[in-house]
Design an enzyme around this catalytic site. Structure first.
Site, PDB file in Angstrom:
ATOM      1  N   ASP A   1     112.269  35.381 -74.256  1.00 10.22           N
ATOM      2  CA  ASP A   1     112.401  34.535 -73.062  1.00 10.22           C
ATOM      3  C   ASP A   1     111.191  33.609 -72.984  1.00 10.22           C
ATOM      4  O   ASP A   1     110.143  33.889 -73.580  1.00 10.22           O
ATOM      5  CB  ASP A   1     112.529  35.384 -71.788  1.00 10.22           C
ATOM      6  CG  ASP A   1     111.344  36.312 -71.566  1.00 10.22           C
ATOM      7  OD1 ASP A   1     110.920  36.986 -72.529  1.00 10.22           O
ATOM      8  OD2 ASP A   1     110.805  36.343 -70.440  1.00 10.22           O
TER       9      ASP A   1
ATOM     10  N   GLU B   1     109.929  39.098 -70.507  1.00  9.74           N
ATOM     11  CA  GLU B   1     108.470  39.286 -70.378  1.00  9.74           C
ATOM     12  C   GLU B   1     107.887  38.395 -69.296  1.00  9.74           C
ATOM     13  O   GLU B   1     106.994  38.789 -68.568  1.00  9.74           O
ATOM     14  CB  GLU B   1     107.790  38.997 -71.720  1.00  9.74           C
ATOM     15  CG  GLU B   1     106.310  39.397 -71.759  1.00  9.74           C
ATOM     16  CD  GLU B   1     105.354  38.305 -71.289  1.00  9.74           C
ATOM     17  OE1 GLU B   1     104.202  38.633 -70.981  1.00  9.74           O
ATOM     18  OE2 GLU B   1     105.743  37.128 -71.211  1.00  9.74           O
TER      19      GLU B   1
HETATM   20 ZN    ZN Z   1     104.247  35.735 -74.021  1.00  9.84          ZN
END
Ligand code: ZN
Length: 454
Positions: free
Chosen positions: A85, A149
């Site tokens: 992501d 994340e």
């Molecule tokens: Zn990162």
């Protein structure tokens, strides 16, 4: 046999694979069937797992949140953890379109090239080169792809709570070289105090800051009071303006990241100190005296009783990042980063007691435990050995106040992908990675996998 040969023979293919992944704008989106973090992160995960299969590795997809590929046999597993992501593109791109994957001037451009698609594609080709060289690891090597994340690490929380196997050792190329072996504990919280105001001086506005992890550059208050009050405040970087029925007080600060507040100046603290010069009475007077005396512009929580340090990671830091005043309630949001070897049980009660003594109530608190793996451990010695052999540079591990993806899984430290002195463009416009650095990461990751798994 040169176990890096496959990387060199396939470097164009590696960069083309990275460009294809960068073209997927994998910013978190609305959850939907088969895409718990939105359509694009899931599409990016599918594309990455397809690449792994093309390179000859078995893969697993855990609920479209986390996926992995694996190589080798063995009871134990070592991991390379990273994420697919990305943060939104934002404004200000001038060298390329944000999701282009364009290669020019020795660089590959686009959101995610450095953070963290570049390093993850490098990791997959690192695994491929080990396989092609015939290397037989005695521990399995797993490359794990998270997809959340940047916005909460719901991916790795899912992995942990749904039986995901934990590595005996590993690293995440989502920090910097040489290596980060300590990350301070983080307490982010909000404390509030409701004021029953009386007297000639009434606080009507108090606000400043944007986020707990940025020291505020500006804060403003308004006070209903006699107009002559303006002359009672004398402070640097503070402006007092008469307004209808009172005064407006504005304070300037210097914005820096909340993990290093000592490098900035806190506008909220400065504002409270200026207001404390006014003859507020009752609860408002008490509260402003507390904020100016116990917090003020201090950055180590000294007057709150939080001055603590250790030899490996230094001082505890405290940053009051956001203040607001609504419905007669003053609210302060802050970030405390405490030294890596100190227990949470020592820090948190002191913090809470400090604020409670000032009449504040806790309304929000999140905790991310500190991470610390000693310098003489097998993991740190082996990774630093790899870095020194690959770069010819002497390497010392370091401790930071920020948190990396390493905290989302046990036995993991941040190792790479950014080299000392290189420009850091992650989360900024014109994110890029030099193509030679992408390839060099693949080489280092291959050596590191070998060192941990042989
Ligand atoms: Zn990162």
């Amino acid at each position: 046999m040169d176990f890096k040969r496959y990387i060199h023979a396939h470097s164009d293919e590696l960069l083309a694979s990275l460009a294809a992944l960068v073209r997927i704008p994998s910013v978190e989106g609305e959850p939907e069937e088969g895409a718990p973090f939105g359509k694009e992160p899931a599409r990016c995960l599918h594309e990455m797992l397809a690449l792994c299969e093309k390179l000859g590795f078995p893969t697993e997809n855990m609920d479209d949140r986390v996926g992995w590929c694996e190589y080798g046999e063995g009871e134990e597993m070592v991991a390379v953890l990273g994420h697919l992501d990305v943060v939104p593109a934002g404004d200000g791109w001038t060298e390329s379109e944000p999701f282009s994957g364009e290669i020019k001037n020795g660089r590959i451009y686009g959101r995610g090239t450095m953070d963290d698609k570049g390093p993850m594609v490098a990791a997959v080709y690192a695994l491929a080169t080990l396989k092609q060289s015939g290397f037989q690891p005695s521990r399995r090597i797993r490359v794990i792809f998270g997809t959340n994340e940047e916005t909460g690490c719901g991916d790795m929380a899912w992995y942990a709570s749904h039986g995901g196997e934990m590595p005996v050792m590993g690293f995440t190329p989502d920090g910097e070289y040489p290596l980060i072996n300590g990350e301070k504990g983080i307490l982010n919280g909000t404390y509030t105090r409701t004021l029953h105001q009386t007297g000639d001086y009434i606080l009507t506005r108090f606000e400043g800051g944007e986020a707990s992890n940025i020291s505020p550059a500006y804060a403003v208050a308004e006070v209903k009071c006699p107009t002559e009050a303006a002359s009672k405040i004398a402070a640097e970087k503070v402006t007092v303006t008469p307004i209808d029925g009172g005064i407006r007080v504005e304070a300037e600060g210097v914005a820096v990241h909340g993990s290093t507040p000592e490098l900035g100046e806190n506008a909220i603290g400065r504002l409270a100190m200026a207001l404390a010069q006014l003859p507020f009475t009752g609860e408002t007077g008490e509260c402003l005296a507390f904020v100016s005396e116990r917090l003020g512009m201090e950055t180590h929580g000294e007057s709150l009783g939080l001055a603590m340090r250790d030899g490996v990671s230094g001082d505890l830091t405290m940053n009051v990042g956001v203040a607001s005043f609504e419905n007669e309630t003053l609210s302060l949001t802050f970030s405390v980063r405490y030294p890596v070897t100190l227990p949470y049980e020592l820090v948190y009660p002191r913090l809470k007691r400090g604020f409670t003594l000032g009449g504040f109530t806790e309304t929000e608190m999140t905790h991310a435990a500190a991470l610390y793996i000693p310098k003489d451990s097998e993991l740190i010695r082996r990774l630093l050995g790899v870095y020194e052999a690959e770069t010819g540079e002497k390497a010392e591990p370091k401790c930071i106040g920020g948190g990396t993806y390493a905290k989302s899984m046990p036995n993991i430290v941040a190792f790479g992908p950014i080299f000392p002195g290189d420009e850091v463009r992650e989360h900024k416009p014109d994110e890029y990675m030099e193509t030679r650095r992408v390839i060099q990461n693949a080489e280092i990751i291959a050596s590191a996998m070998k060192a941990l798994a042989e």
